[in-house]
Design a protein around this motif. Structure first.
Motif, PDB file in Angstrom:
ATOM      1  N   THR A 548       0.857  -1.192   0.000  1.00 21.36           N
ATOM      2  CA  THR A 548       0.000   0.000   0.000  1.00 21.36           C
ATOM      3  C   THR A 548       0.885   1.232   0.000  1.00 21.36           C
ATOM      4  O   THR A 548       1.827   1.325   0.808  1.00 21.36           O
ATOM      5  CB  THR A 548      -0.928   0.024   1.231  1.00 21.36           C
ATOM      6  N   LEU A 549       0.606   2.176  -0.895  1.00 19.78           N
ATOM      7  CA  LEU A 549       1.376   3.426  -0.943  1.00 19.78           C
ATOM      8  C   LEU A 549       0.708   4.464  -0.050  1.00 19.78           C
ATOM      9  O   LEU A 549      -0.493   4.727  -0.164  1.00 19.78           O
ATOM     10  CB  LEU A 549       1.463   3.935  -2.377  1.00 19.78           C
ATOM     11  N   LEU A 550       1.493   5.035   0.860  1.00 15.38           N
ATOM     12  CA  LEU A 550       1.009   6.054   1.782  1.00 15.38           C
ATOM     13  C   LEU A 550       1.764   7.354   1.540  1.00 15.38           C
ATOM     14  O   LEU A 550       2.872   7.353   0.997  1.00 15.38           O
ATOM     15  CB  LEU A 550       1.202   5.604   3.234  1.00 15.38           C
ATOM     16  N   LYS A 551       1.169   8.460   1.986  1.00 18.91           N
ATOM     17  CA  LYS A 551       1.833   9.757   1.921  1.00 18.91           C
ATOM     18  C   LYS A 551       1.948  10.290   3.334  1.00 18.91           C
ATOM     19  O   LYS A 551       0.937  10.615   3.974  1.00 18.91           O
ATOM     20  CB  LYS A 551       1.056  10.720   1.036  1.00 18.91           C
ATOM     21  N   VAL A 552       3.187  10.346   3.842  1.00 20.82           N
ATOM     22  CA  VAL A 552       3.451  10.769   5.210  1.00 20.82           C
ATOM     23  C   VAL A 552       4.382  11.979   5.163  1.00 20.82           C
ATOM     24  O   VAL A 552       5.517  11.884   4.685  1.00 20.82           O
ATOM     25  CB  VAL A 552       4.098   9.637   6.039  1.00 20.82           C
ATOM     26  N   ASN A 553       3.885  13.122   5.657  1.00 18.77           N
ATOM     27  CA  ASN A 553       4.676  14.363   5.673  1.00 18.77           C
ATOM     28  C   ASN A 553       5.221  14.703   4.294  1.00 18.77           C
ATOM     29  O   ASN A 553       6.383  15.092   4.134  1.00 18.77           O
ATOM     30  CB  ASN A 553       5.825  14.239   6.681  1.00 18.77           C
ATOM     31  N   PHE A 595      10.267   5.792   4.955  1.00 17.41           N
ATOM     32  CA  PHE A 595       9.808   6.732   5.979  1.00 17.41           C
ATOM     33  C   PHE A 595      10.889   7.773   6.284  1.00 17.41           C
ATOM     34  O   PHE A 595      10.583   8.946   6.498  1.00 17.41           O
ATOM     35  CB  PHE A 595       9.451   5.969   7.257  1.00 17.41           C
ATOM     36  N   PHE A 596      12.160   7.355   6.304  1.00 18.31           N
ATOM     37  CA  PHE A 596      13.269   8.269   6.559  1.00 18.31           C
ATOM     38  C   PHE A 596      13.973   8.578   5.245  1.00 18.31           C
ATOM     39  O   PHE A 596      14.164   7.691   4.395  1.00 18.31           O
ATOM     40  CB  PHE A 596      14.277   7.659   7.538  1.00 18.31           C
ATOM     41  N   SER A 597      14.390   9.826   5.073  1.00 19.63           N
ATOM     42  CA  SER A 597      15.156  10.202   3.889  1.00 19.63           C
ATOM     43  C   SER A 597      16.602   9.734   4.032  1.00 19.63           C
ATOM     44  O   SER A 597      17.045   9.365   5.123  1.00 19.63           O
ATOM     45  CB  SER A 597      15.114  11.725   3.705  1.00 19.63           C
ATOM     46  N   GLN A 598      17.338   9.753   2.931  1.00 18.24           N
ATOM     47  CA  GLN A 598      18.742   9.335   2.968  1.00 18.24           C
ATOM     48  C   GLN A 598      19.563  10.243   3.876  1.00 18.24           C
ATOM     49  O   GLN A 598      20.449   9.779   4.608  1.00 18.24           O
ATOM     50  CB  GLN A 598      19.327   9.350   1.547  1.00 18.24           C
ATOM     51  N   GLU A 599      19.254  11.536   3.862  1.00 14.74           N
ATOM     52  CA  GLU A 599      19.970  12.475   4.735  1.00 14.74           C
ATOM     53  C   GLU A 599      19.697  12.166   6.205  1.00 14.74           C
ATOM     54  O   GLU A 599      20.611  12.189   7.047  1.00 14.74           O
ATOM     55  CB  GLU A 599      19.557  13.901   4.402  1.00 14.74           C
ATOM     56  N   GLU A 600      18.452  11.866   6.519  1.00 12.05           N
ATOM     57  CA  GLU A 600      18.100  11.531   7.901  1.00 12.05           C
ATOM     58  C   GLU A 600      18.782  10.233   8.339  1.00 12.05           C
ATOM     59  O   GLU A 600      19.253  10.124   9.477  1.00 12.05           O
ATOM     60  CB  GLU A 600      16.584  11.400   8.038  1.00 12.05           C
ATOM     61  N   LEU A 601      18.840   9.247   7.453  1.00 11.42           N
ATOM     62  CA  LEU A 601      19.489   7.981   7.792  1.00 11.42           C
ATOM     63  C   LEU A 601      20.974   8.183   8.031  1.00 11.42           C
ATOM     64  O   LEU A 601      21.556   7.607   8.963  1.00 11.42           O
ATOM     65  CB  LEU A 601      19.250   6.958   6.679  1.00 11.42           C
ATOM     66  N   TRP A 674      18.705  12.079  20.744  1.00  7.79           N
ATOM     67  CA  TRP A 674      18.561  11.873  19.301  1.00  7.79           C
ATOM     68  C   TRP A 674      17.637  10.699  18.981  1.00  7.79           C
ATOM     69  O   TRP A 674      16.986  10.690  17.923  1.00  7.79           O
ATOM     70  CB  TRP A 674      19.924  11.666  18.643  1.00  7.79           C
ATOM     71  N   MET A 675      17.545   9.721  19.866  1.00  6.18           N
ATOM     72  CA  MET A 675      16.650   8.592  19.629  1.00  6.18           C
ATOM     73  C   MET A 675      15.189   9.016  19.768  1.00  6.18           C
ATOM     74  O   MET A 675      14.327   8.568  19.007  1.00  6.18           O
ATOM     75  CB  MET A 675      16.959   7.458  20.599  1.00  6.18           C
ATOM     76  N   LYS A 676      14.922   9.877  20.736  1.00 13.74           N
ATOM     77  CA  LYS A 676      13.550  10.328  20.938  1.00 13.74           C
ATOM     78  C   LYS A 676      13.118  11.292  19.835  1.00 13.74           C
ATOM     79  O   LYS A 676      12.046  11.140  19.239  1.00 13.74           O
ATOM     80  CB  LYS A 676      13.418  10.993  22.311  1.00 13.74           C
ATOM     81  N   GLU A 677      13.962  12.303  19.562  1.00 14.84           N
ATOM     82  CA  GLU A 677      13.571  13.328  18.610  1.00 14.84           C
ATOM     83  C   GLU A 677      13.714  12.872  17.161  1.00 14.84           C
ATOM     84  O   GLU A 677      12.963  13.321  16.290  1.00 14.84           O
ATOM     85  CB  GLU A 677      14.405  14.592  18.838  1.00 14.84           C
ATOM     86  N   GLY A 678      14.685  12.003  16.901  1.00 14.18           N
ATOM     87  CA  GLY A 678      14.928  11.608  15.512  1.00 14.18           C
ATOM     88  C   GLY A 678      14.182  10.372  15.070  1.00 14.18           C
ATOM     89  O   GLY A 678      13.992  10.158  13.860  1.00 14.18           O
ATOM     90  N   ILE A 679      13.721   9.527  16.020  1.00 12.53           N
ATOM     91  CA  ILE A 679      13.069   8.270  15.636  1.00 12.53           C
ATOM     92  C   ILE A 679      11.674   8.150  16.258  1.00 12.53           C
ATOM     93  O   ILE A 679      10.680   8.015  15.547  1.00 12.53           O
ATOM     94  CB  ILE A 679      13.937   7.061  16.051  1.00 12.53           C
ATOM     95  N   VAL A 684       5.585   8.661  16.108  1.00 13.00           N
ATOM     96  CA  VAL A 684       4.357   8.981  16.845  1.00 13.00           C
ATOM     97  C   VAL A 684       3.505   9.963  16.038  1.00 13.00           C
ATOM     98  O   VAL A 684       2.276   9.801  15.932  1.00 13.00           O
ATOM     99  CB  VAL A 684       4.702   9.561  18.237  1.00 13.00           C
ATOM    100  N   GLU A 685       4.135  10.983  15.469  1.00  8.44           N
ATOM    101  CA  GLU A 685       3.400  11.967  14.669  1.00  8.44           C
ATOM    102  C   GLU A 685       2.741  11.330  13.452  1.00  8.44           C
ATOM    103  O   GLU A 685       1.670  11.750  13.031  1.00  8.44           O
ATOM    104  CB  GLU A 685       4.340  13.087  14.237  1.00  8.44           C
ATOM    105  N   ALA A 686       3.389  10.287  12.893  1.00 11.62           N
ATOM    106  CA  ALA A 686       2.836   9.616  11.715  1.00 11.62           C
ATOM    107  C   ALA A 686       1.744   8.621  12.073  1.00 11.62           C
ATOM    108  O   ALA A 686       1.110   8.055  11.176  1.00 11.62           O
ATOM    109  CB  ALA A 686       3.950   8.902  10.954  1.00 11.62           C
ATOM    110  N   GLY A 687       1.517   8.388  13.356  1.00 16.81           N
ATOM    111  CA  GLY A 687       0.477   7.461  13.779  1.00 16.81           C
ATOM    112  C   GLY A 687       0.894   6.008  13.772  1.00 16.81           C
ATOM    113  O   GLY A 687       0.058   5.120  13.967  1.00 16.81           O
ATOM    114  N   ILE A 688       2.178   5.735  13.564  1.00 10.95           N
ATOM    115  CA  ILE A 688       2.661   4.354  13.571  1.00 10.95           C
ATOM    116  C   ILE A 688       2.822   3.866  15.010  1.00 10.95           C
ATOM    117  O   ILE A 688       2.524   2.707  15.325  1.00 10.95           O
ATOM    118  CB  ILE A 688       3.982   4.254  12.790  1.00 10.95           C
TER     119      ILE A 688
END
Length: 849
Positions: A548-553, A595-601, A674-679, A684-688
């Motif tokens: 299923t394709l989703l659009k998140v942020n 869900f995460f961009s390459q820069e974020e990873l 960084w674990m709380k804010e970055g992951i 949580v904001e995405a509802g996962i």
């Protein structure tokens, strides 16, 4: 602070001191440290960096402040002069002797004192005593005498004046004594058995009961069978197809190779053929085998040496060369080509009119029967029973043997297009073929023994080579004779050893072919026997995937849900109807890719490296990071626990009070920002992830990709489901239902590429009915897994209670400035090892940590 009279007073004093003096620098402490609060017997000791000492305790870096200024500051802070002078002397000594702050720690660690007896580690007397000094006060002016008071008060004054109460010396006993540690935790007010109506707990307990029942019925089985998971999938030879690897290693900073291809054993006699039809299909297969291998036609065979599982799968896929080509007149001569680490393949052709026909020279068959030979350790009883040999009382428990594995390979498309009758024929054929080979093993082992004793090979007819390809050979022929080919009726017969057209030799016979026995002729040790095994580096279920394709942020995210086919589900899948969605049955795994961009990873991976470096510099509480070492002392894997941890090693579980709070402990560092804010927060904001659900985060770092993770459940007694994981670094796979240390005979696997978010759903089959693991072959480089979970709130309360009432006081009681003193964590480790070994003495040779 005063001298405490009880542990409660001690904790209260420490909390008060912390709130009053150190709360303001908490952020700095977490980032740089170290600031510690401890206790040595009756004295509370605070170790703090010079930058945070009161103003008059700091020495001027310029060194030109006036004495008047220093004195004025001292008056303002009201610090005893004796303490001030002593502190200045200590600071001077430290700065002159240790230019680098870490030199002090290095010099202390360089001294590795001999370990004392655990029972002798006592601190009954204070090492030093801190006296409370008061600045002498100026003499007071004499007061005018007062008028005498009443008689009763005069009598009271006439009594001798009471002395001021002195602070009594009191000691915190060393709670690591056997008397204290051997107490039943339930007698101390702690819970050790947790009864709950939480469904996953009951599901996992049911699997454990099935596993115990299986082991009791197989009490005489080889020792590694005791390691099997509760998923009881009987494995034997069968029909297998290989699919290309899904791994692409997208965005990985290092040059890691893709993961190996995957093999799925989708058909076995027990799984495909109903019990009432097995007799018929087995009889048909026996007749077919007799006609196929006892005819005058030749069987095309290819040989590859020094082969492993990866090379085997690539060859089956057609991505590598087939190897040396030979032809068999008699299948009984196959033993001459079976050597250590060899992969021998018999080539056949299947079409709409013929189930199996021998392939023509130089042409790869679409049906392959493979023989993989590996040298390995086997149970002596199992080998002798397989070969019908006499068992002796003097036999060793284990012996080395040549483990022979037979399997039928085809393509995935052929299996999916085949009808039910064809599938049953193929499964019964390979099962009866293995029985056919089993009957020849005693003779093969006897011939190998004879070759070893005589150091020579008797000339025998039966193996031929295609010395030169002839263009005159008809392509349509299905069998290969000894020499050249002519067609007479429907049979192919031998006419001559040369082609009648070009007059060139195409075939010759090798009477002394020694591919499988070269080392045997040179060996000084008796040969290892051939022994059929039932382990496979393959999975039983090729899962169905719903995308299923989703659009998140504003970002495209691919959601994948995994299913069984309702006609082919594991035999321990209970109440699957409630997980059914049409013709598919839900496995209980959902993944999110993109869900995460390459820069974020890249940023997350860099922060993970920084966290690892902080561990190496000693910036975390002792139990926060737990490394696993390999040969040569190299770190293979490191487990990080933040917020809370659980006991998992054999040594930890051997501790006397390991059952308290189901092994959950809170003696670890808090979760990094960084674990709380970055992951966590983005998920949580995405509802996962549900808000405020996560209270514990673990991070597994696989440093070189050669150390996996053993099969296990995420214990439902400790953890509330669902379980969330995030993958960084190299691609990997999560395997379920594996056996034999988690490497073989798997049930199914879930691809976990870099950046994927994997959710193990609550009350699902994946979370509660099949143990999961990470196989070493499913890692090709440095990989990082972050596991986000919730430990049950009532379990956390029990762990906090244990920490306050047992761990904290015991830790204080073991503190000492004596360099030969043994720390609390080390004493627990030594105690657990003694219990594991059943010993009453500490091993003197145990490595000092």
């Amino acid at each position: 602070m005063g001298l405490p009279k009880s542990h409660r007073d001690l904790r209260k004093a420490i909390r008060t001191f912390y709130k009053k003096y150190l709360k303001a620098i908490e952020v700095w402490v977490m980032e740089k440290g170290p600031v510690t609060i401890g206790c040595i017997n009756t004295q509370v000791v605070v170790t703090i960096l010079k930058e945070f000492l009161p103003g008059s305790w700091k020495r001027s870096e310029e060194g030109h402040e006036s004495t008047q200024e220093s004195e004025s500051v001292k008056e303002e802070d009201d610090i005893p002069s004796e303490v001030y002078e002593l502190l200045q002397e200590l600071v001077t000594k430290v700065e002159t002797e240790f230019q680098d702050p870490w030199d002090f720690l290095k010099k202390r660690q360089a001294k590795k004192p001999s370990l004392p007896d655990l029972n002798a580690v006592k601190y009954d007397k204070p090492i030093f005593k801190v006296e409370y000094l008061k600045r002498p006060k100026a003499p007071k002016e004499p007061k005018e005498p007062k008028e005498p008071k009443e008689l009763k008060k005069e009598e009271k004054h006439s009594e001798p004046p009471k002395k001021k109460r002195k602070l009594q010396e009191c000691y915190i006993p060393n709670l690591m004594t056997p008397e204290f540690r051997s107490k039943d935790p339930s007698e101390m007010g702690f819970k050790t058995h947790f009864k709950s109506r939480y469904l996953p707990i009951e599901l996992q307990k049911e699997q454990q009961r099935q596993e115990q029942l299986f082991q009791s019925n197989e009490s005489k089985a080889h020792f590694i069978r005791k390691k099997q998971s509760a998923l009881n999938i009987k494995r034997c030879c069968g029909v297998t197809y290989v699919v290309p690897s899904e791994s692409e290693q997208v965005g990985v900073s290092d040059s890691f190779s893709p993961l190996p291809p995957l093999a799925f054993q989708v058909g076995t006699l027990e799984r495909i053929v109903p019990e009432e039809e097995r007799s018929y299909y087995s009889q048909v297969s026996r007749v077919y085998i007799k006609e196929l291998f006892n005819s005058s036609g030749l069987i095309r065979c290819t040989i590859q040496n020094n082969y492993g599982e990866h090379e085997l799968k690539e060859m089956v896929l057609g991505n590598s060369e087939e190897g040396q080509e030979i032809f068999f007149e008699e299948i009984s001569e196959l033993w001459r080509v079976l050597g250590k680490d060899s992969f021998v393949v018999l080539h056949f052709q299947m079409d709409s009119h013929n189930l199996l026909q021998p392939a023509v020279p130089g042409k790869r068959g679409n049906i392959l029967i493979g023989f993989l030979v590996k040298k390995g350790l086997c149970g002596t009883k199992s080998v002798k029973r397989c070969l019908n040999l006499e068992e002796l009382a003097t036999d060793p428990l284990n012996m080395y043997a040549y483990q022979l594995r037979t399997e039928l390979y085809l393509t995935k498309a052929m299996w999916e297009m085949a009808d039910s009758h064809t599938k049953k024929l193929l499964c019964s054929f390979i099962a009866e073929f293995e029985v056919f080979i089993q009957g020849m093993l005693p003779r093969w082992n006897s011939l190998r023994e004879k070759v070893y004793e005589q150091k020579k090979m008797e000339p025998r007819k039966g193996i031929l080579f295609l010395s030169k390809k002839c263009n005159c050979v008809p392509e349509a022929l299905h069998t290969t004779p000894e020499g050249t080919w002519t067609q007479s009726s429907t049979e192919v017969k031998l006419i001559t050893s040369t082609c009648p057209t070009c007059k060139e030799a195409t075939m010759h016979t090798d009477y002394n072919f020694e591919n499988g026995i070269t080392k045997l002729l040179e060996s000084k040790q008796p040969p290892n026997v051939f022994y059929l095994i039932n382990t496979r580096d393959s999975f039983s279920y090729d899962l169905k995937v719903k995308e299923t394709l989703l659009k998140v942020n504003g970002r495209k995210v691919t959601k994948k849900e995994y299913f069984f086919d309702k006609k082919d589900i594991p035999n321990n899948f209970k109440e699957y109807e409630r997980h059914r969605e049409g013709n598919w049955v839900r496995v209980g795994i959902t993944t999110y890719s993109g869900f995460f961009s390459q820069e974020e990873l890249n940023n997350l991976e860099e922060l993970a490296r920084n966290t690892e470096n902080d561990f190496k510099k000693g910036r975390f509480i002792t139990n926060t990071a737990q490394p696993t070492y390999g040969a040569g002392g190299h770190i293979k894997r490191t487990k990080f626990f933040f917020g809370s941890r659980y006991m998992w090693t054999a040594c930890q579980l051997a501790e006397r009070q390991s059952k308290v709070a189901a092994g959950v402990r809170v003696d670890v560092s808090p979760t990094p920002k960084w674990m709380k804010e970055g992951i966590e927060e983005p998920l949580v904001e995405a509802g996962i992830i549900e808000k405020d659900f996560i209270n514990s985060i673990a991070m597994n770092i696989y440093h070189d990709g050669k150390e996996g993770l053993a099969q296990h459940f995420d214990d439902a007694v400790r953890f509330k489901q669902p379980i969330y994981t995030v993958k960084l670094g190299s691609d990997s796979r999560l395997s379920f239902g594996s056996q034999f240390y988690g490497y073989l005979n798997g049930a199914f696997c879930i691809p976990c590429p870099r950046g994927v978010v994997c959710v193990m759903e609550e009350c699902s089959y994946a979370a509660n009915a099949a143990k999961h693991c990470v196989r070493p072959c499913d890692l090709t480089g440095r990989s990082i897994t972050l596991i986000l979970r919730q430990i049950h709130p009532f379990m956390m309360e029990e762990a906090l209670k244990y920490d306050e009432q047992v761990d904290l006081p015991t830790w204080f009681s073991c503190l000492s400035i004596d360099e030969e003193a043994v720390s609390y964590s080390k004493q627990k480790e030594l105690e657990a090892k003694r219990l594991l070994n059943g010993s009453t003495e500490i091993e003197e040779t145990m490595e000092y940590l």
